[in-house]
Design a protein around this motif. Structure first.
Motif, PDB file in Angstrom:
ATOM      1  N   CYS A   1      34.269  45.115  31.204  1.00 37.71           N
ATOM      2  CA  CYS A   1      33.725  44.170  32.179  1.00 37.71           C
ATOM      3  C   CYS A   1      34.840  43.433  32.920  1.00 37.71           C
ATOM      4  O   CYS A   1      35.892  43.127  32.372  1.00 37.71           O
ATOM      5  CB  CYS A   1      32.773  43.195  31.515  1.00 37.71           C
TER       6      CYS A   1
ATOM      7  N   SER B   1      32.118  39.876  36.495  1.00 40.69           N
ATOM      8  CA  SER B   1      30.898  40.115  35.727  1.00 40.69           C
ATOM      9  C   SER B   1      30.707  39.049  34.651  1.00 40.69           C
ATOM     10  O   SER B   1      29.583  38.608  34.397  1.00 40.69           O
ATOM     11  CB  SER B   1      30.931  41.498  35.077  1.00 40.69           C
TER      12      SER B   1
ATOM     13  N   LEU C   1      27.542  36.553  34.434  1.00 42.12           N
ATOM     14  CA  LEU C   1      26.755  36.366  33.219  1.00 42.12           C
ATOM     15  C   LEU C   1      26.688  34.891  32.849  1.00 42.12           C
ATOM     16  O   LEU C   1      25.611  34.361  32.544  1.00 42.12           O
ATOM     17  CB  LEU C   1      27.348  37.179  32.071  1.00 42.12           C
TER      18      LEU C   1
ATOM     19  N   CYS D   1      24.343  47.948  35.559  1.00 41.63           N
ATOM     20  CA  CYS D   1      24.532  47.384  36.893  1.00 41.63           C
ATOM     21  C   CYS D   1      25.206  48.424  37.778  1.00 41.63           C
ATOM     22  O   CYS D   1      26.138  49.109  37.345  1.00 41.63           O
ATOM     23  CB  CYS D   1      25.394  46.123  36.793  1.00 41.63           C
TER      24      CYS D   1
ATOM     25  N   LEU E   1      28.376  46.067  32.763  1.00 44.48           N
ATOM     26  CA  LEU E   1      27.393  44.981  32.795  1.00 44.48           C
ATOM     27  C   LEU E   1      26.005  45.606  32.748  1.00 44.48           C
ATOM     28  O   LEU E   1      25.687  46.486  33.552  1.00 44.48           O
ATOM     29  CB  LEU E   1      27.550  44.141  34.067  1.00 44.48           C
TER      30      LEU E   1
ATOM     31  N   CYS F   1      27.579  42.087  28.662  1.00 38.51           N
ATOM     32  CA  CYS F   1      28.851  42.650  29.163  1.00 38.51           C
ATOM     33  C   CYS F   1      29.552  43.317  27.992  1.00 38.51           C
ATOM     34  O   CYS F   1      29.575  42.782  26.880  1.00 38.51           O
ATOM     35  CB  CYS F   1      29.768  41.543  29.681  1.00 38.51           C
TER      36      CYS F   1
END
Length: 157
Positions: free
Chosen positions: A27, A31, A35, A111, A117, A131
Motif C-alpha cells: 500500500c 492509500s 483509509l 481498488c 487497498l 491495506c
C-alpha cells in the motif's frame, strides 16, 4: 525459559529468476491516508494485524525447487519445496496472491487505483477497508466487517 527460534531461508539469489513474476504490491502512503480519513469520518478504529510466517503460507509453488537442508537435518537428501520460503524472490508474490484470493472469496474488492487497498461494501454502503503491506494489514470498518472479513482472514492464516 529460553525460547529458541529458527527460520529456513533459501539461497534465492542463486536462482535464475528472469522468467519469474516477483512483483508484490504494497500500500502507498496515499492509500493509508485514505483509509485513515474514511475511518475518521465513519468513527471507526484503525487496527493492525501481523501475520506470523506469512511467506510460508503462500499457495502451492508452481515450479520445482530443491534445497540442501541445513547441517542439523542433512541426511544426504535434497528437500523438494511444496511452498515458497523466505529467500525466494517470488515468496512475497505467492503470499500476496493467497491474500488476494482469500479477500475475493469474502467479496472484498480490490481498488482499481491501488492493488493493495481492498474495499468491502454491503448494500452499496462502505463497511470496511483493508491495506496490505507485505505481511501486515491495516484495516478499519464496522463490527460486521470485522466479523465477516477480518475474523475469517485470521482463521485462514
Amino acid at each position: 525459559g529460553l525460547v529458541i527460534k529458527a527460520r529456513l531461508v533459501a539461497r534465492g539469489f542463486e536462482e535464475d529468476t528472469t522468467s519469474l513474476r516477483k512483483d508484490s504490491p504494497t500500500c502507498s502512503k496515499e492509500s493509508v491516508r485514505l483509509l485513515v480519513a474514511f475511518a475518521s469520518s465513519k468513527q471507526w478504529a484503525c487496527n493492525t494485524v501481523d501475520v506470523k510466517s506469512a511467506y510460508l503460507q503462500g499457495d502451492k509453488i508452481e515450479r520445482e525447487i530443491f534445497l540442501k537442508p541445513p547441517p542439523e537435518f542433512n541426511d544426504g537428501n535434497l528437500w523438494k519445496l511444496k511452498k515458497t520460503v523466505y529467500g525466494l524472490c517470488d515468496a512475497a508474490r505467492a503470499w500476496y496472491m493467497r491474500v488476494k484470493s482469500a479477500l475475493n472469496s469474502l467479496s472484498v474488492k480490490m481498488c482499481s487505483l491501488d492493488n493493495s487497498l481492498f474495499i468491502w461494501k454491503r448494500n452499496g454502503k462502505l463497511e470496511g477497508l483493508i491495506c496490505i503491506y507485505v505481511d501486515d494489514f491495516l484495516w478499519a470498518g464496522n463490527a460486521t466487517f470485522k466479523k465477516c472479513v477480518i475474523d475469517e482472514l485470521q482463521n485462514n492464516f
